[in-house]
Design a protein around this motif. Structure first.
Motif, short mmCIF file in Angstrom:
data_model
loop_
_atom_site.label_atom_id
_atom_site.label_comp_id
_atom_site.label_asym_id
_atom_site.label_seq_id
_atom_site.Cartn_x
_atom_site.Cartn_y
_atom_site.Cartn_z
N MET A 98 -85.85 16.06 -8.76
CA MET A 98 -87.17 15.67 -9.24
C MET A 98 -87.28 15.64 -10.76
O MET A 98 -88.04 14.84 -11.33
N GLY A 99 -86.53 16.50 -11.43
CA GLY A 99 -86.61 16.54 -12.88
C GLY A 99 -86.31 15.21 -13.53
O GLY A 99 -87.00 14.79 -14.46
N SER A 100 -85.30 14.52 -13.02
CA SER A 100 -84.93 13.23 -13.61
C SER A 100 -86.03 12.20 -13.37
O SER A 100 -86.28 11.34 -14.22
N SER A 101 -86.70 12.28 -12.23
CA SER A 101 -87.80 11.34 -11.95
C SER A 101 -89.00 11.63 -12.83
O SER A 101 -89.68 10.70 -13.30
N LEU A 102 -89.27 12.90 -13.07
CA LEU A 102 -90.37 13.25 -13.97
C LEU A 102 -90.09 12.74 -15.37
O LEU A 102 -90.98 12.17 -16.03
N ARG A 103 -88.85 12.90 -15.83
CA ARG A 103 -88.49 12.39 -17.15
C ARG A 103 -88.66 10.88 -17.22
O ARG A 103 -89.20 10.34 -18.19
N ALA A 104 -88.20 10.17 -16.18
CA ALA A 104 -88.31 8.72 -16.16
C ALA A 104 -89.78 8.29 -16.16
O ALA A 104 -90.15 7.32 -16.84
N GLY A 105 -90.59 8.98 -15.40
CA GLY A 105 -92.01 8.63 -15.33
C GLY A 105 -92.72 8.86 -16.65
O GLY A 105 -93.50 8.00 -17.10
N LEU A 106 -92.48 9.99 -17.28
CA LEU A 106 -93.13 10.26 -18.56
C LEU A 106 -92.65 9.27 -19.63
O LEU A 106 -93.45 8.82 -20.46
N ALA A 107 -91.38 8.90 -19.58
CA ALA A 107 -90.86 7.92 -20.54
C ALA A 107 -91.57 6.58 -20.35
O ALA A 107 -91.88 5.88 -21.32
N SER A 108 -91.83 6.22 -19.10
CA SER A 108 -92.48 4.93 -18.83
C SER A 108 -93.93 4.93 -19.31
O SER A 108 -94.48 3.88 -19.63
N LEU A 109 -94.55 6.10 -19.36
CA LEU A 109 -95.94 6.20 -19.81
C LEU A 109 -96.06 6.28 -21.32
O LEU A 109 -97.15 6.11 -21.87
#
Length: 199
Positions: free
Chosen positions: A84-95
């Motif tokens: 999940m950590g990598s997905s959270l990083r990807a999501g915050l980067a997209s925002l």
């Protein structure tokens, strides 16, 4: 949804491969006749969040084909298997390129959490320094709200399946807990036995 600096983005983490479900991606599990990811995405919309971003990973092409995600920005996390950590990083980067002042994070495998809980946590937003989380009988759970000032620190600490847990623990005194036990149930769809929660 509010405008300008008070936008609270909705960020749905839906990349998991469902390892304990025989490799069935959680985003594609059926719920009320539609993919679970579609249900969860609409919960964010109904709870007043925007812009709306969905992080996909396992079977991302199939998810995009089957799920109606109009109005949502889909982000594919190529490293979804790391947790999940990598997905959270990807999501915050997209925002990062949006005007959102905060991100409200929801997990795809918690269908007992609906728009009422999302709206309640969203209402805890005060400033880009806000940290807030739903609580169930006083225990911190999801959804969680991260003011923009925390995004870099969360991304730096988000590893494996821990997501923002370490960051929230470190900043525990600053996290506003928003009781949601009267409007939501925080169970996860993790195993075959949990599939009974889906309809």
């Amino acid at each position: 949804m509010t405008t300008g600096e008070t936008q609270v983005a909705g960020l749905l983490l839906a990349a998991g491969g469902g390892r304990r479900l025989g490799g069935r991606p959680k985003a594609l599990l059926p719920h009320h006749g539609r993919p679970l990811v579609e249900h969860a995405a609409q919960v964010l919309r109904a709870g007043g969040c925007g812009p709306l971003h969905v992080v996909l990973g396992a079977a991302s092409d199939t998810v995009r084909e089957r799920a109606r995600l109009d109005g949502f920005t889909t982000v594919v996390n190529p490293d979804w298997a790391e947790g999940m950590g990598s997905s959270l990083r990807a999501g915050l980067a997209s925002l990062a390129g949006t005007d959102a002042a905060a991100a409200l994070v929801l997990l795809v495998d918690q269908p007992g959490i609906g728009a009422a809980a999302v709206a309640r946590v969203r209402a805890a937003y005060r400033s880009p320094a806000t940290l807030a989380a739903a609580a169930y009988d006083g225990e911190r759970g999801h959804p969680v709200l991260f003011g923009r000032e925390h995004w870099a620190g969360i991304a730096a600490s988000a590893t494996g399946d821990r997501g923002a847990r370490a960051y929230l623990k470190e900043h525990g005194g600053s996290v506003e807990l928003v009781e949601c036990g009267d409007v939501a149930e925080a169970f996860d769809i993790d195993t075959e036995a949990d599939l009974g929660h889906l309809e």
